[in-house]
Design a protein around this motif. Structure first.
Motif, PDB file in Angstrom:
ATOM      1  N   HIS A  24      21.475   8.536 -33.114  1.00  0.00           N
ATOM      2  CA  HIS A  24      21.165   9.836 -33.690  1.00  0.00           C
ATOM      3  C   HIS A  24      21.982   9.957 -34.975  1.00  0.00           C
ATOM      4  O   HIS A  24      23.214  10.010 -34.921  1.00  0.00           O
ATOM      5  N   THR A  25      21.301   9.963 -36.111  1.00  0.00           N
ATOM      6  CA  THR A  25      21.977  10.043 -37.411  1.00  0.00           C
ATOM      7  C   THR A  25      22.603  11.414 -37.582  1.00  0.00           C
ATOM      8  O   THR A  25      21.990  12.439 -37.270  1.00  0.00           O
ATOM      9  N   LYS A  26      23.834  11.412 -38.075  1.00  0.00           N
ATOM     10  CA  LYS A  26      24.537  12.674 -38.310  1.00  0.00           C
ATOM     11  C   LYS A  26      24.063  13.281 -39.622  1.00  0.00           C
ATOM     12  O   LYS A  26      23.844  12.571 -40.600  1.00  0.00           O
ATOM     13  N   GLU A  27      23.903  14.599 -39.643  1.00  0.00           N
ATOM     14  CA  GLU A  27      23.466  15.315 -40.836  1.00  0.00           C
ATOM     15  C   GLU A  27      24.676  15.686 -41.684  1.00  0.00           C
ATOM     16  O   GLU A  27      25.704  16.113 -41.159  1.00  0.00           O
ATOM     17  N   ALA A  28      24.546  15.534 -43.001  1.00  0.00           N
ATOM     18  CA  ALA A  28      25.615  15.940 -43.916  1.00  0.00           C
ATOM     19  C   ALA A  28      25.769  17.463 -43.860  1.00  0.00           C
ATOM     20  O   ALA A  28      24.812  18.187 -43.590  1.00  0.00           O
ATOM     21  N   GLU A  29      27.001  17.931 -44.100  1.00  0.00           N
ATOM     22  CA  GLU A  29      27.301  19.367 -44.068  1.00  0.00           C
ATOM     23  C   GLU A  29      27.705  19.835 -45.466  1.00  0.00           C
ATOM     24  O   GLU A  29      28.233  19.064 -46.260  1.00  0.00           O
ATOM     25  N   MET A  30      27.454  21.110 -45.745  1.00  0.00           N
ATOM     26  CA  MET A  30      27.890  21.703 -47.017  1.00  0.00           C
ATOM     27  C   MET A  30      29.299  22.264 -46.847  1.00  0.00           C
ATOM     28  O   MET A  30      29.546  23.063 -45.949  1.00  0.00           O
ATOM     29  N   LYS A  31      30.225  21.810 -47.684  1.00  0.00           N
ATOM     30  CA  LYS A  31      31.591  22.348 -47.702  1.00  0.00           C
ATOM     31  C   LYS A  31      32.000  22.534 -49.153  1.00  0.00           C
ATOM     32  O   LYS A  31      31.951  21.574 -49.935  1.00  0.00           O
ATOM     33  N   ASN A  32      32.376  23.744 -49.499  1.00  0.00           N
ATOM     34  CA  ASN A  32      32.786  24.066 -50.874  1.00  0.00           C
ATOM     35  C   ASN A  32      31.727  23.648 -51.890  1.00  0.00           C
ATOM     36  O   ASN A  32      32.027  23.115 -52.955  1.00  0.00           O
ATOM     37  N   GLY A  33      30.453  23.825 -51.515  1.00  0.00           N
ATOM     38  CA  GLY A  33      29.354  23.521 -52.423  1.00  0.00           C
ATOM     39  C   GLY A  33      29.013  22.048 -52.539  1.00  0.00           C
ATOM     40  O   GLY A  33      28.212  21.659 -53.377  1.00  0.00           O
ATOM     41  N   LYS A  34      29.600  21.196 -51.703  1.00  0.00           N
ATOM     42  CA  LYS A  34      29.328  19.759 -51.763  1.00  0.00           C
ATOM     43  C   LYS A  34      28.845  19.275 -50.394  1.00  0.00           C
ATOM     44  O   LYS A  34      29.284  19.769 -49.362  1.00  0.00           O
ATOM     45  N   LEU A  35      27.964  18.282 -50.431  1.00  0.00           N
ATOM     46  CA  LEU A  35      27.534  17.646 -49.195  1.00  0.00           C
ATOM     47  C   LEU A  35      28.599  16.644 -48.767  1.00  0.00           C
ATOM     48  O   LEU A  35      29.006  15.788 -49.552  1.00  0.00           O
ATOM     49  N   VAL A  36      29.062  16.775 -47.536  1.00  0.00           N
ATOM     50  CA  VAL A  36      30.075  15.852 -47.005  1.00  0.00           C
ATOM     51  C   VAL A  36      29.636  15.375 -45.623  1.00  0.00           C
ATOM     52  O   VAL A  36      28.884  16.045 -44.928  1.00  0.00           O
ATOM     53  N   ALA A  37      30.142  14.203 -45.261  1.00  0.00           N
ATOM     54  CA  ALA A  37      29.851  13.682 -43.924  1.00  0.00           C
ATOM     55  C   ALA A  37      30.563  14.549 -42.897  1.00  0.00           C
ATOM     56  O   ALA A  37      31.697  14.984 -43.124  1.00  0.00           O
ATOM     57  N   PRO A  38      29.920  14.842 -41.785  1.00  0.00           N
ATOM     58  CA  PRO A  38      30.581  15.653 -40.756  1.00  0.00           C
ATOM     59  C   PRO A  38      31.812  14.945 -40.201  1.00  0.00           C
ATOM     60  O   PRO A  38      31.853  13.719 -40.126  1.00  0.00           O
ATOM     61  N   GLU A  39      32.816  15.725 -39.837  1.00  0.00           N
ATOM     62  CA  GLU A  39      34.069  15.153 -39.331  1.00  0.00           C
ATOM     63  C   GLU A  39      33.949  14.680 -37.894  1.00  0.00           C
ATOM     64  O   GLU A  39      34.675  13.808 -37.463  1.00  0.00           O
ATOM     65  N   GLY A  40      33.051  15.244 -37.131  1.00  0.00           N
ATOM     66  CA  GLY A  40      32.878  14.869 -35.735  1.00  0.00           C
ATOM     67  C   GLY A  40      31.414  14.655 -35.419  1.00  0.00           C
ATOM     68  O   GLY A  40      30.622  14.372 -36.312  1.00  0.00           O
ATOM     69  N   CYS A  41      31.073  14.794 -34.154  1.00  0.00           N
ATOM     70  CA  CYS A  41      29.699  14.600 -33.701  1.00  0.00           C
ATOM     71  C   CYS A  41      29.300  15.728 -32.766  1.00  0.00           C
ATOM     72  O   CYS A  41      30.151  16.375 -32.152  1.00  0.00           O
ATOM     73  N   VAL A  42      27.999  15.907 -32.656  1.00  0.00           N
ATOM     74  CA  VAL A  42      27.450  16.864 -31.713  1.00  0.00           C
ATOM     75  C   VAL A  42      26.632  16.072 -30.699  1.00  0.00           C
ATOM     76  O   VAL A  42      25.796  15.248 -31.072  1.00  0.00           O
ATOM     77  N   ASP A  43      26.895  16.304 -29.403  1.00  0.00           N
ATOM     78  CA  ASP A  43      26.138  15.646 -28.341  1.00  0.00           C
ATOM     79  C   ASP A  43      24.663  16.020 -28.514  1.00  0.00           C
ATOM     80  O   ASP A  43      24.318  17.199 -28.496  1.00  0.00           O
ATOM     81  N   PRO A  44      23.771  15.025 -28.689  1.00  0.00           N
ATOM     82  CA  PRO A  44      22.360  15.336 -28.910  1.00  0.00           C
ATOM     83  C   PRO A  44      21.664  15.908 -27.680  1.00  0.00           C
ATOM     84  O   PRO A  44      20.544  16.396 -27.777  1.00  0.00           O
ATOM     85  N   TYR A  45      22.323  15.890 -26.535  1.00  0.00           N
ATOM     86  CA  TYR A  45      21.702  16.354 -25.296  1.00  0.00           C
ATOM     87  C   TYR A  45      22.147  17.747 -24.873  1.00  0.00           C
ATOM     88  O   TYR A  45      21.396  18.477 -24.254  1.00  0.00           O
ATOM     89  N   ASN A  46      23.401  18.115 -25.179  1.00  0.00           N
ATOM     90  CA  ASN A  46      23.853  19.452 -24.753  1.00  0.00           C
ATOM     91  C   ASN A  46      24.548  20.246 -25.860  1.00  0.00           C
ATOM     92  O   ASN A  46      24.980  21.364 -25.639  1.00  0.00           O
ATOM     93  N   GLY A  47      24.690  19.671 -27.055  1.00  0.00           N
ATOM     94  CA  GLY A  47      25.245  20.396 -28.184  1.00  0.00           C
ATOM     95  C   GLY A  47      26.766  20.481 -28.243  1.00  0.00           C
ATOM     96  O   GLY A  47      27.309  21.102 -29.153  1.00  0.00           O
ATOM     97  N   GLU A  48      27.491  19.866 -27.308  1.00  0.00           N
ATOM     98  CA  GLU A  48      28.956  19.894 -27.335  1.00  0.00           C
ATOM     99  C   GLU A  48      29.478  19.087 -28.522  1.00  0.00           C
ATOM    100  O   GLU A  48      28.907  18.064 -28.892  1.00  0.00           O
ATOM    101  N   LYS A  49      30.591  19.549 -29.100  1.00  0.00           N
ATOM    102  CA  LYS A  49      31.198  18.851 -30.231  1.00  0.00           C
ATOM    103  C   LYS A  49      32.221  17.827 -29.736  1.00  0.00           C
ATOM    104  O   LYS A  49      32.907  18.058 -28.753  1.00  0.00           O
ATOM    105  N   HIS A  50      32.283  16.691 -30.460  1.00  0.00           N
ATOM    106  CA  HIS A  50      33.208  15.608 -30.121  1.00  0.00           C
ATOM    107  C   HIS A  50      33.858  15.078 -31.392  1.00  0.00           C
ATOM    108  O   HIS A  50      33.279  15.131 -32.473  1.00  0.00           O
TER     109      HIS A  50
END
Length: 113
Positions: A24-50
């Protein structure tokens, strides 16, 4: 003795088999107006952060790992075929299979040799 050897062979084959994986490819996030790679992951099955680098089991006993660019989830074990007179049940708390007599999960099953 044949039963013991059969169970040992089954256990070893389960340990050596690798299951199917999905990524499951991680989606880039907007931080301070810039696209950045997410720092963690989200479980694709239940939405928990890791956290990055963390590994966990899903409710269906998939083993997921949080990588820099994706979340990879793999089957921990291949499907287990039941034996005559025996049933196979997945223990989702321990992520292991229980082989027991049909109708009585408290009695371990001994397949006929």
């Amino acid at each position: 003795m044949k039963v013991l050897l059969s169970l040992l062979a089954l256990s070893l084959s389960l340990a050596l088999c690798s299951g199917a994986c999905t990524t499951h490819t991680k989606e880039a996030e907007m931080k301070n107006g810039k696209l950045v790679a997410p720092e963690g992951c989200v479980d694709p099955y239940n939405g928990e952060k890791h956290e990055l680098g963390e590994a966990w089991n899903t409710i269906d006993c998939l083993k997921c790992e949080c990588g820099k660019e994706e979340v990879e989830c793999c089957l921990r074990y291949p499907a287990v075929t039941s034996f005559p007179g025996c049933a196979v049940t997945l223990d989702s708390e321990k992520c292991s299979y229980l082989v027991h007599e049909i109708g009585d999960p408290s009695k371990p099953c001994t397949p006929e040799a």
